[in-house]
Motif scaffolding. Sequence first.
Motif, short mmCIF file in Angstrom:
data_model
loop_
_atom_site.label_atom_id
_atom_site.label_comp_id
_atom_site.label_asym_id
_atom_site.label_seq_id
_atom_site.Cartn_x
_atom_site.Cartn_y
_atom_site.Cartn_z
N ASP A 1 6.06 30.72 25.88
CA ASP A 1 5.12 30.45 24.97
C ASP A 1 4.56 31.65 24.51
O ASP A 1 3.11 31.82 24.84
N ASP B 1 5.68 29.16 31.87
CA ASP B 1 5.58 29.73 30.64
C ASP B 1 5.41 31.09 30.99
O ASP B 1 4.40 31.74 31.25
N HIS C 1 -2.33 32.75 31.80
CA HIS C 1 -3.54 31.68 32.14
C HIS C 1 -4.04 31.95 33.54
O HIS C 1 -4.87 31.93 34.10
N GLU D 1 -0.40 21.79 32.30
CA GLU D 1 -0.37 23.42 32.25
C GLU D 1 -1.99 23.73 32.34
O GLU D 1 -2.67 23.64 31.39
N GLU E 1 1.46 29.29 33.62
CA GLU E 1 1.76 30.69 32.56
C GLU E 1 1.12 31.68 32.86
O GLU E 1 -0.10 31.65 33.56
CO CO Z 1 1.56 27.99 27.74
#
Ligand code: CO
Lengths: 433, 433, 433, 433
Positions: free
Chosen positions: A337, A294, A269, A230, A266
């Motif tokens: 998440d 995510d 991110h 990730e 994600e």
């Molecule tokens: Co995450």
Amino acid sequence: MTNFFADIPQLSYQGADSDSDFAFRHYNPDEVVLGRRMEDHLRFAVCYWHNFAWPGNDPFGGQTFQRPWFGDTMEHAKRKADVAFDMFRILNAPYFCFHDADMRPEGANFAENTRNLEEMTDYFAAKMEAGGPKLLWGTANLFSHRRYMAGAATNPDPDIFAFSAATVKTCMDATQRLNGENYVLWGGREGYETLLNTDLSKELDHMGRFLSMVVDYKHKIGFKGAILIEPKPQEPTKHQYDYDVATVFGFLQRFGLEKEVKLNIEQGHAILAGHSFEHEIALAASLGIFGSIDMNRNDYQSGWDTDQFPNNTPEVAMAYYEILRAGGFTTGGTNFDAKLRRQSLDPQDLILAHAGAMDVCARGLKAAAAMLEDGKLEAARAARYAGWDKPEAQAMLHSDLDRIAGDVLSQNINPNPRSGRQERLENLVNRYL
Amino acid sequence: MTNFFADIPQLSYQGADSDSDFAFRHYNPDEVVLGRRMEDHLRFAVCYWHNFAWPGNDPFGGQTFQRPWFGDTMEHAKRKADVAFDMFRILNAPYFCFHDADMRPEGANFAENTRNLEEMTDYFAAKMEAGGPKLLWGTANLFSHRRYMAGAATNPDPDIFAFSAATVKTCMDATQRLNGENYVLWGGREGYETLLNTDLSKELDHMGRFLSMVVDYKHKIGFKGAILIEPKPQEPTKHQYDYDVATVFGFLQRFGLEKEVKLNIEQGHAILAGHSFEHEIALAASLGIFGSIDMNRNDYQSGWDTDQFPNNTPEVAMAYYEILRAGGFTTGGTNFDAKLRRQSLDPQDLILAHAGAMDVCARGLKAAAAMLEDGKLEAARAARYAGWDKPEAQAMLHSDLDRIAGDVLSQNINPNPRSGRQERLENLVNRYL
Amino acid sequence: MTNFFADIPQLSYQGADSDSDFAFRHYNPDEVVLGRRMEDHLRFAVCYWHNFAWPGNDPFGGQTFQRPWFGDTMEHAKRKADVAFDMFRILNAPYFCFHDADMRPEGANFAENTRNLEEMTDYFAAKMEAGGPKLLWGTANLFSHRRYMAGAATNPDPDIFAFSAATVKTCMDATQRLNGENYVLWGGREGYETLLNTDLSKELDHMGRFLSMVVDYKHKIGFKGAILIEPKPQEPTKHQYDYDVATVFGFLQRFGLEKEVKLNIEQGHAILAGHSFEHEIALAASLGIFGSIDMNRNDYQSGWDTDQFPNNTPEVAMAYYEILRAGGFTTGGTNFDAKLRRQSLDPQDLILAHAGAMDVCARGLKAAAAMLEDGKLEAARAARYAGWDKPEAQAMLHSDLDRIAGDVLSQNINPNPRSGRQERLENLVNRYL
Amino acid sequence: MTNFFADIPQLSYQGADSDSDFAFRHYNPDEVVLGRRMEDHLRFAVCYWHNFAWPGNDPFGGQTFQRPWFGDTMEHAKRKADVAFDMFRILNAPYFCFHDADMRPEGANFAENTRNLEEMTDYFAAKMEAGGPKLLWGTANLFSHRRYMAGAATNPDPDIFAFSAATVKTCMDATQRLNGENYVLWGGREGYETLLNTDLSKELDHMGRFLSMVVDYKHKIGFKGAILIEPKPQEPTKHQYDYDVATVFGFLQRFGLEKEVKLNIEQGHAILAGHSFEHEIALAASLGIFGSIDMNRNDYQSGWDTDQFPNNTPEVAMAYYEILRAGGFTTGGTNFDAKLRRQSLDPQDLILAHAGAMDVCARGLKAAAAMLEDGKLEAARAARYAGWDKPEAQAMLHSDLDRIAGDVLSQNINPNPRSGRQERLENLVNRYL
Ligand SMILES: [Co+2]
Ligand SMILES: [Co+2]
Ligand SMILES: [Co+2]
Ligand SMILES: [Co+2]
Ligand SMILES: [Co+2]
Ligand SMILES: [Co+2]
Ligand SMILES: [Co+2]
Ligand SMILES: [Co+2]
């Protein structure tokens, strides 16, 4: 059944006109979209960490949540699991995800951690067999405990590398025991606070070795799921090695792992790295390393990871559009998440946050599917590059500078640009939303 | 000699106490630092583009500079060259850099562009032979003309790919004719404005082919310099493929070019990508692809590329520290891809901007050299990783998860973290500044 | 009628299921929303500058658009006006906006500028009387010409202050002549590039005087419209004095103008200042200085002003929600200070960009109206603050620290927090979208 | 004396060539700069919170520091105070700062909090009388406890407003008891997470009332120090009302408090708001509300508040330059609201971080003083605006648009721009650094 969610009914699809807060308006698991059940497309997972272990603190404030299961004993851990599986049931969630540190109390040493993890794994297994959701992925938390403050695989201290490697082994074992469909690595402390005390070359080499061992162990134990990294550019560290999709791709190639490891992307991110979510998905798909997502957003006005539940359907639609274009999920899925805002104190908030997010995803998926099915956007894209389908273009592409310069000169190639039609395409997208 | 810089004397080193604006206070070309002349360490280059071709416009305003050489004819181009070489002489600059579009008028087609370029190349060559500076690098401007609005190598139109490839050929020829020490590619339009109209896979493939052809042509013509890519994350495009060092490294590996191509790293672009300048240099060095630098900063409060002259010595020192740690420049150097503020209208401003920048770099270099020579910082770094020098640590690193978990268990490995000492090291650095 | 938009039909409302690109799917001018025609709610304006005067350049590239009206003569200016009014008609736009510099050629001096402006004003007036749209606002461009490079009202040179003031006078005259409903000031160069050469106090004082003169002149000529300031934090300058709503409010108070001047708020500028669009609108409304909006977005991954057409309905809905809560527009409206991407070369792109934007706004408005009408969100907000409705709370608010401390002690006030319910409210909003 | 800092000597000035880590190289308290002792210029303060109460946690990890005084009892609080005053002595710090929550254990209610605070205030007073440092400022922590999660003065619950007001009263009392020279308010939770649940108007009104009560109480108790607000744009909340200097100025004017309240400006917060530190200082000085500074920086690549010790002398010099231009500190000073990196575990790190910061500030101050004394920069600034000194310029400034337009026309005012000389001035600044 615990009584934490007392009075909250199990959610079901009731259609867009429902007046109930505790219902799905758009997420209809059995509805078929592009030949696949919506549940099988979206593969929702609820995360254990943010929902059940986070106390509501932030850098300027302490605990706000007061949960009956907060505490350090195995009793607390089991009570927490009971509530978690209640929530999975209420949400009709097909999957969940965990870190070791969420599900078991921290022990005094590795042996105790392992015993606690194994006991809790059994406890989970029983619940899963009794009708609970499946495990989308497991992972090891190699960032919260103070021993990891300077990294796990990239720690200057080899003993911490060892502790981390051993811990990952136990978490991979637990993931396999629970039939997890993926195993994730998030290198939250694999990076640095200051270059001044950092041996970049050594740390990257160690990280490469660590990942190679993870892949080897996967094959050794016959784990069938995917290994996922990730990416995140920073936070908690000033610089994190798994910066974004492109960076991880370079790292994987360097260690010969680009066929072995995929990515868990994600939205939050992506934004921190300066990308849109759909960019990161499209790039990973293009490079053959797309794995899972995510689905939690950041706030565009905040420079840190806010891990909020998705609520903007057009954004979500673009993400699913790239996923559908890439063929949809295989082992991956849609993990939230995401965490409640720390002011959202009530049990109802936990349920509603997920219900809203699942509906937003369902709307996004349906819009994306319609757009792909209609084909207008893909037709426009193909038309823009149609020149490359000609044999002479392909011949040119595989020739050399000298030859091309000769052709440009002799044929007086003097091309005019054509409209990129961005606004027209944006309008087109809005027809499906 | 033109009279544009009339009354401005040739600059020379006069020491820190000089009261003259037109002097070097710190840049002393012949001073020996770490066994090498300062000039040979820094390898300063003055860029042609920002200094002589940019009219002072910005997105909200037009031309502010009124230069006697502005115009579209070969006469103007030669007058511009005359002034440029005057400036090189006044600054005692050992190198310069150019884009084709700066040095020759735009022609009606490729043939005319080529003729103009060749004539100007001869004009430059004569000036260089007459005592002018050497050429650090040449490059093709594949982003300003409207034909490139949707990219050059990554354009949807194969004719534009062809035009670009042919143009690069002529620029590589010109660079070699002028004994350039490097050839640079900056893909300012190799990227996208919207994913909606973009075929990411095709564009990346085409960019890989393009670069491979450049490398092949280099070998074909026996060009001895390095091929350099200059990363930038965005601007002018929303997303640029050569995002940062790590991204370009992944790209190079994918096309088998990581031994053939190095990087030209610009501070401003590092910042736009979310990195410090020293990070990008250190990472490139660690990956074996460090080539050269563009020593121009961005403003930390502005989200676009301001291309300002360096003026913060501590920042510059950290960049040179990483360069010295990596062995210093080979073919690369310190190019000022910097422009005056558009309000800096006077000929004097052009000279002073460079003089100040060269002094800041000289101070930074000397501080970096002292720090490296004293060795305290490197000793602290080595001590932090000393555990990895032990055979058992190396054995562990090359074992597997099972074995490590066994050892952690049997030896009850339970490590305690040690201070990272960041503030102490920051204090140490400040001793040299 | 010119033939620039030949073959493009006048747009009309055809409903969401229309398959035509050249139609409104959601913008139905006569549809009544909250008791007001949609056209009267939205009050759309098309801007003259981006659509007709911008050549498609950016900091790294030149002109991409090739418009038959590009040129410096009055003939060109009239041809441009002809096309512009064609477009207003095709779009059925009720309003337009202009800068002086867009509508008239730049003259050799103030006198010539004024003559050109007056002639073009007459030309516009005739077109408006012949059925063209009304003027939402006029403004003076005090940032593009090189004389303004260091500011207009805040220029170190009093002659430039004078030139600016004189120019504003002529633009206010033109705006009144055309029955403009507002007059806007955007201080694109009122700020600084470096503090080192800036006298902050003097510049702010001069800016205050300048604005006071504008207000005085408004009253003198009996202009009935509103004077509006458009905040922007930076770009083109490093720092701009009209940073954001809160900053301008402080400035207005300091010069006693907070009852005289309102704000024109642009989404892109809000984002650059670290705010959401709805924040800036809500704050201006709360401070009594909300005036009008520029409905053009920035890209969240770009750090500069991209001035794109809106395309995200949920975002737009939140903006209109705050506008409706504040009572809707009075003199203000929805101006598209938006520009095509520079690759969007075709006449069709100009039309489609606006059509899509108008539809997005219409959808946003309808969602906002439904949300306000249902009242659930406002009820939840009111309930959260209900404690303040009690007399004892109001008494406490108007007492003093001593008294309050006494009460807290004697009554042992020890409050518990209540859920902020953010996710629940976000779900609620999504019901209307 | 505790033994926490055993073996660390009291620091003294030893000059730039000292080889000791535990020495001042540049901070020489008695050295006279611009007619004032360096200690009296800089007025350093050590903060209680970050140094003694923060456990080293971040959003992704828990406690890293293991301090013998961590705990919830009065015993722990006194042990902490003992260590703190040891550190003040070692650093020869003339001032310190505190929040109530750092110095006393949290009680079960307001009464207990007050008792704890009073007892600890006495304990501090005794230490201060015994030769400890003076108090630069005190403040109430109205953001860490869960009761403040939705704000203190701006909380939807009036009971929390009351609790906050009562708490501030006790902290003002404690500050006066300890002869504090200022009282600070930092509204860390005065803002919102989402506009959806926020009544902006009500919250701003309540904040205005709260501040007015604070000012009234100051006068009532005869507190001679200044009331200071510390602006910050966001974090912990998404939006914070005290966004930046300009925003707070507008707020103060609105409630008639601009003569009563000044600002405490932190570099890190300036950066988060999109400003340079020197901008915020210069603006506050220009508006007459400059008070004090928090001299702690953010990392330019991180989007959150890193609260690091200063280490870049040129940056610090520009801050002190603006302070000196404004006449230097009166009641204010240089507080280090800075924290160690969480990896800096050792007692030595605490001392070295401050020692390095104090030296950087001393160098910055000396450079700023030299620059001001030489006067070249101020002379250049004055020359740039010299046109405004002429009577006709002042007459024009106080005339009106009509008159100015007439003059521009009749005198054919047609000004040419002059160079802003930014690079030349940047070079000049570097002479002093
Ligand atoms: Co995450
Ligand atoms: Co996250
Ligand atoms: Co640049
Ligand atoms: Co560059
Ligand atoms: Co704009
Ligand atoms: Co605007
Ligand atoms: Co801070
Ligand atoms: Co602070």
